[in-house]
Design a protein around this motif. Structure first.
Motif, PDB file in Angstrom:
ATOM      1  N   PHE A  11      44.408  19.255  40.983  1.00  0.00           N
ATOM      2  CA  PHE A  11      45.777  19.753  41.513  1.00  0.00           C
ATOM      3  C   PHE A  11      46.369  18.320  42.002  1.00  0.00           C
ATOM      4  O   PHE A  11      47.538  18.080  41.836  1.00  0.00           O
ATOM      5  CB  PHE A  11      45.543  20.531  42.703  1.00  0.00           C
ATOM      6  N   LYS A  12      45.633  17.386  42.858  1.00  0.00           N
ATOM      7  CA  LYS A  12      46.388  16.149  43.147  1.00  0.00           C
ATOM      8  C   LYS A  12      46.966  15.297  41.999  1.00  0.00           C
ATOM      9  O   LYS A  12      48.067  14.836  42.069  1.00  0.00           O
ATOM     10  CB  LYS A  12      45.492  15.578  44.077  1.00  0.00           C
ATOM     11  N   ALA A  13      45.927  15.115  40.908  1.00  0.00           N
ATOM     12  CA  ALA A  13      46.570  14.536  39.744  1.00  0.00           C
ATOM     13  C   ALA A  13      47.750  15.093  39.092  1.00  0.00           C
ATOM     14  O   ALA A  13      48.393  14.437  38.418  1.00  0.00           O
ATOM     15  CB  ALA A  13      45.351  14.131  38.844  1.00  0.00           C
ATOM     16  N   GLN A  14      47.730  16.499  39.037  1.00  0.00           N
ATOM     17  CA  GLN A  14      48.870  17.260  38.207  1.00  0.00           C
ATOM     18  C   GLN A  14      49.928  17.957  38.841  1.00  0.00           C
ATOM     19  O   GLN A  14      50.357  18.799  38.525  1.00  0.00           O
ATOM     20  CB  GLN A  14      48.061  18.147  37.261  1.00  0.00           C
ATOM     21  N   CYS A  15      49.856  17.542  40.415  1.00  0.00           N
ATOM     22  CA  CYS A  15      50.702  18.436  41.166  1.00  0.00           C
ATOM     23  C   CYS A  15      52.179  18.628  40.603  1.00  0.00           C
ATOM     24  O   CYS A  15      52.599  19.824  40.597  1.00  0.00           O
ATOM     25  CB  CYS A  15      50.913  17.646  42.532  1.00  0.00           C
ATOM     26  N   LEU A  16      52.962  17.480  40.193  1.00  0.00           N
ATOM     27  CA  LEU A  16      54.408  17.645  39.941  1.00  0.00           C
ATOM     28  C   LEU A  16      54.140  18.686  38.910  1.00  0.00           C
ATOM     29  O   LEU A  16      55.340  19.375  38.407  1.00  0.00           O
ATOM     30  CB  LEU A  16      54.956  16.356  39.669  1.00  0.00           C
ATOM     31  N   GLN A  17      53.415  18.522  37.648  1.00  0.00           N
ATOM     32  CA  GLN A  17      53.558  19.295  36.444  1.00  0.00           C
ATOM     33  C   GLN A  17      53.169  20.672  36.920  1.00  0.00           C
ATOM     34  O   GLN A  17      53.532  21.692  36.536  1.00  0.00           O
ATOM     35  CB  GLN A  17      52.369  19.053  35.521  1.00  0.00           C
ATOM     36  N   LEU A  18      52.216  20.854  37.657  1.00  0.00           N
ATOM     37  CA  LEU A  18      51.905  22.337  38.233  1.00  0.00           C
ATOM     38  C   LEU A  18      52.989  23.081  38.879  1.00  0.00           C
ATOM     39  O   LEU A  18      53.120  24.341  38.803  1.00  0.00           O
ATOM     40  CB  LEU A  18      50.656  22.123  38.947  1.00  0.00           C
ATOM     41  N   MET A  19      53.775  22.143  39.767  1.00  0.00           N
ATOM     42  CA  MET A  19      54.983  22.803  40.286  1.00  0.00           C
ATOM     43  C   MET A  19      55.929  23.197  39.452  1.00  0.00           C
ATOM     44  O   MET A  19      56.565  24.285  39.830  1.00  0.00           O
ATOM     45  CB  MET A  19      55.208  21.867  41.397  1.00  0.00           C
ATOM     46  N   ASN A  20      56.109  22.278  38.257  1.00  0.00           N
ATOM     47  CA  ASN A  20      57.112  22.980  37.436  1.00  0.00           C
ATOM     48  C   ASN A  20      56.335  24.242  36.944  1.00  0.00           C
ATOM     49  O   ASN A  20      57.445  24.958  36.455  1.00  0.00           O
ATOM     50  CB  ASN A  20      57.288  21.835  36.462  1.00  0.00           C
ATOM     51  N   ASP A  21      55.377  24.197  36.419  1.00  0.00           N
ATOM     52  CA  ASP A  21      54.672  25.351  35.656  1.00  0.00           C
ATOM     53  C   ASP A  21      54.790  26.594  36.435  1.00  0.00           C
ATOM     54  O   ASP A  21      55.459  27.752  36.058  1.00  0.00           O
ATOM     55  CB  ASP A  21      53.203  25.159  35.382  1.00  0.00           C
ATOM     56  N   VAL A  22      54.593  26.589  37.918  1.00  0.00           N
ATOM     57  CA  VAL A  22      54.930  27.731  38.630  1.00  0.00           C
ATOM     58  C   VAL A  22      56.048  28.285  38.626  1.00  0.00           C
ATOM     59  O   VAL A  22      56.519  29.379  38.724  1.00  0.00           O
ATOM     60  CB  VAL A  22      53.995  27.328  40.155  1.00  0.00           C
ATOM     61  N   ASN A  23      56.975  27.497  38.850  1.00  0.00           N
ATOM     62  CA  ASN A  23      58.456  27.621  38.843  1.00  0.00           C
ATOM     63  C   ASN A  23      59.033  28.143  37.500  1.00  0.00           C
ATOM     64  O   ASN A  23      59.660  29.170  37.720  1.00  0.00           O
ATOM     65  CB  ASN A  23      59.231  26.414  39.189  1.00  0.00           C
ATOM     66  N   GLN A  24      58.727  27.532  36.613  1.00  0.00           N
ATOM     67  CA  GLN A  24      59.338  28.020  35.409  1.00  0.00           C
ATOM     68  C   GLN A  24      58.621  29.384  34.725  1.00  0.00           C
ATOM     69  O   GLN A  24      59.290  30.112  34.230  1.00  0.00           O
ATOM     70  CB  GLN A  24      59.130  26.979  34.253  1.00  0.00           C
ATOM     71  N   LYS A  25      57.354  29.668  34.788  1.00  0.00           N
ATOM     72  CA  LYS A  25      56.623  30.480  34.396  1.00  0.00           C
ATOM     73  C   LYS A  25      56.272  31.681  35.209  1.00  0.00           C
ATOM     74  O   LYS A  25      55.860  32.605  35.009  1.00  0.00           O
ATOM     75  CB  LYS A  25      54.992  30.212  33.941  1.00  0.00           C
ATOM     76  N   GLN A  26      56.938  31.512  36.591  1.00  0.00           N
ATOM     77  CA  GLN A  26      56.578  32.527  37.410  1.00  0.00           C
ATOM     78  C   GLN A  26      55.220  32.771  37.856  1.00  0.00           C
ATOM     79  O   GLN A  26      55.024  34.113  37.686  1.00  0.00           O
ATOM     80  CB  GLN A  26      57.694  33.768  37.494  1.00  0.00           C
ATOM     81  N   ILE A  27      54.330  31.846  37.940  1.00  0.00           N
ATOM     82  CA  ILE A  27      52.972  32.249  37.927  1.00  0.00           C
ATOM     83  C   ILE A  27      52.290  31.662  39.371  1.00  0.00           C
ATOM     84  O   ILE A  27      53.073  30.976  40.070  1.00  0.00           O
ATOM     85  CB  ILE A  27      52.064  31.811  36.758  1.00  0.00           C
TER      86      ILE A  27
END
Length: 77
Positions: A11-27
């Motif tokens: 999570f720490k390494a991919q935080c920014l990408q995961l934030m984008n995924d959560v926002n865009q995919k609503q997951i």
């Protein structure tokens, strides 16, 4: 649908990408530490409704609600 789990290190390494995924995919994503869930990332819902008016148009009035009910009753003073 199961919520994906991700270890804290990933999570720490991919935080920014995961934030984008959560926002865009609503997951949602659960972050784990040593296999135990410690946090949950969820999308922000900007269309939150307030409680005021949430029951509008859900009540039906069939009679006069202030008219006497023509029933004798006694109230203690």
């Amino acid at each position: 649908m199961a919520i994906p789990h991700i270890p804290a290190g990933e999570f720490k390494a991919q935080c920014l990408q995961l934030m984008n995924d959560v926002n865009q995919k609503q997951i949602s994503i659960i972050i784990t530490k040593r296999g135990e869930p410690v946090a949950k990332m969820v999308p922000i819902n900007n269309n939150d409704k307030t409680f005021f008016g949430c029951l509008a148009n859900s009540v039906t009035i069939n009679d006069d609600i202030v008219a006497p009910i023509d029933e004798d009753w006694e109230a203690d003073a």
